[in-house]
Design a protein around this motif. Structure first.
Motif, short mmCIF file in Angstrom:
data_model
loop_
_atom_site.label_atom_id
_atom_site.label_comp_id
_atom_site.label_asym_id
_atom_site.label_seq_id
_atom_site.Cartn_x
_atom_site.Cartn_y
_atom_site.Cartn_z
N GLY A 42 37.37 -9.24 -26.63
CA GLY A 42 36.02 -9.69 -26.91
C GLY A 42 35.59 -9.55 -28.35
N HIS A 43 36.48 -9.06 -29.21
CA HIS A 43 36.16 -8.89 -30.62
C HIS A 43 36.69 -10.09 -31.41
CE1 HIS A 43 34.52 -4.89 -30.16
NE2 HIS A 43 35.56 -4.55 -29.44
N ASP A 44 36.04 -11.24 -31.18
CA ASP A 44 36.46 -12.46 -31.86
C ASP A 44 36.32 -12.32 -33.37
OD1 ASP A 44 36.93 -13.70 -29.38
OD2 ASP A 44 34.83 -14.27 -29.21
N SER A 45 35.47 -11.43 -33.81
CA SER A 45 35.29 -11.18 -35.24
C SER A 45 36.57 -10.72 -35.90
CB SER A 45 34.21 -10.11 -35.44
OG SER A 45 34.55 -8.92 -34.74
N HIS A 46 37.47 -10.08 -35.14
CA HIS A 46 38.72 -9.55 -35.68
C HIS A 46 39.93 -10.27 -35.08
CE1 HIS A 46 35.87 -6.49 -36.85
NE2 HIS A 46 36.79 -5.93 -37.62
N GLY A 47 39.68 -11.48 -34.57
CA GLY A 47 40.71 -12.23 -33.90
C GLY A 47 41.33 -13.33 -34.73
N VAL A 48 41.78 -14.38 -34.05
CA VAL A 48 42.60 -15.42 -34.68
C VAL A 48 41.84 -16.23 -35.73
CG1 VAL A 48 44.09 -15.59 -32.66
CG2 VAL A 48 42.07 -17.08 -32.84
N GLY A 49 40.52 -16.17 -35.73
CA GLY A 49 39.75 -16.87 -36.76
C GLY A 49 40.04 -16.34 -38.15
N LEU A 50 40.65 -15.16 -38.24
CA LEU A 50 41.01 -14.59 -39.54
C LEU A 50 42.30 -15.17 -40.11
CD1 LEU A 50 40.23 -10.83 -38.80
CD2 LEU A 50 39.02 -12.27 -40.45
N ALA A 51 43.11 -15.80 -39.28
CA ALA A 51 44.43 -16.27 -39.71
C ALA A 51 44.37 -17.19 -40.94
CB ALA A 51 45.15 -16.95 -38.55
#
Length: 355
Positions: A42-51
């Protein structure tokens, strides 16, 4: 409308993206698994959007794919490491393995890890220690890019979201307890998620360039810039300063200051204390006390809008079970950015097709 994708396929996609940005297959897989796990919890802030951001730093040379931690000083329980601006997902794992091994031998390890690219979800490193039966405490600061958070009493950004984490091993009756939080009201990545999704932030999370509170995330990503606010007013600000001093001042990694804020990268420093809960003596009923505490607190009357009393780590476990079964939602803007970055790195646009 957000897309929904299974975690296994998402891991394969992100691993291919990272390989396209100079990472070995092994490193790429480690990064991808770490990012996808954050999404699962549930921590999309630290997920794949950072790639995509990671990939830009790798291509620009402001981080070092393949780098490993090196020992700066080794003094009994004290261990100081330099991450050599390698990926936090690989450097932190190796550093925690060293700290855990040391703590098992000496009862405690005080490990400083400096100059590491984004460490991701700090809870992942606390969980490593907890799975080994150890307690860990983490203080983190961030430099390398413009600051996001204003000090209590001001509205100009001067430092970053400076996470704090404590992880405690599981007992026979209860899972591990993991408190992992930014010292800002919300994590910067959560503001990014809201920005991309066209949503508002909590009313007490941001301040605009005019010094007035706002729920518009554009003030963090578009000029004129505003700032993020601390959690708990002066309390979160105070803890953020402790993180700066312990994570960066004590380790020599560099506290938040002007010359370290414009390097087109993410640089994390971390102080970690790993300890054996048996260190004070085997006669102390540590696990029994945890079980009794959880049992007592869980009997509290449940407030309107809540279904039960939860402990640190419970929301992540619940979300992980749901998203493992039903897929991970990703907003259109984040997926478009990932697709663009992947195609630039040599992937085909069809690799990102979602049925």
């Amino acid at each position: 409308m957000p897309i929904t994708i299974g975690h296994e396929r998402l891991t394969d996609i992100v691993a291919a993206m990272m390989q396209g940005a100079k990472s070995s297959p092994e490193e790429a897989r480690t990064i991808a698994e770490n990012l996808v796990t954050a999404n699962l919890m549930g921590h999309d802030s630290h997920g794949v959007g950072l790639a995509p951001r990671y990939m830009k730093h790798a291509v620009a040379g402001t981080m070092n794919p393949g780098a490993r931690p090196s020992v700066v000083t080794d003094n009994g329980a004290y261990l100081l490491l330099d991450g050599n601006m390698g990926y936090g997902q690989t450097v932190c794992r190796e550093a925690m393995e060293m700290a855990i091994e040391r703590a098992k031998k000496t009862g405690v390890c005080i490990m400083g890890l400096r100059r590491t690219h984004h460490m991701g979800r700090i809870g992942a490193w606390g969980e490593m220690a907890a799975r080994a039966g150890l307690i860990s405490i983490h203080y983190v600061n961030t430099t390398g890019h413009r600051p996001y958070v204003s000090p209590w009493g001001g509205y100009e950004a001067k430092y970053s979201t400076n996470p704090y984490c404590t992880a405690i091993p599981a007992t026979d009756d209860h899972p591990m307890i993991v408190l992992d939080m930014a010292t800002s009201r919300v994590a910067q990545g959560k503001v990014r998620v809201a920005y991309y999704a066209g949503k508002k932030t909590p009313a007490d999370a941001l301040v605009g360039p005019d010094g007035k509170p706002t729920d518009d995330p554009t003030v963090i990503f578009e000029e004129p810039f505003g700032a993020m606010l601390s959690f708990g007013q002066h309390k979160g600000y105070g803890l953020a300063m402790i993180c700066e001093i312990l994570a960066a001042g004590l380790t020599g990694g560099g506290t938040a200051r002007e010359e370290l804020m414009s390097q087109n990268t993410i640089c994390n420093n971390m102080l970690t204390i790993v300890m054996d809960p048996k260190g004070f003596g085997a006669d102390i009923p540590f696990k029994s006390e945890i079980d009794q505490l959880v049992g007592h607190v869980s009997t509290a009357k449940v407030a309107v809008g809540h279904d039960k009393i939860r402990f640190p780590g419970d929301p992540e476990r619940e979300t992980s079970a749901e998203r493992t079964a039903n897929g991970i939602p990703i907003d259109d803007n984040t997926w478009a950015e990932m697709t663009e970055a992947g195609v630039e790195a040599g992937m085909d646009k069809s690799d990102f097709a979602v049925n």
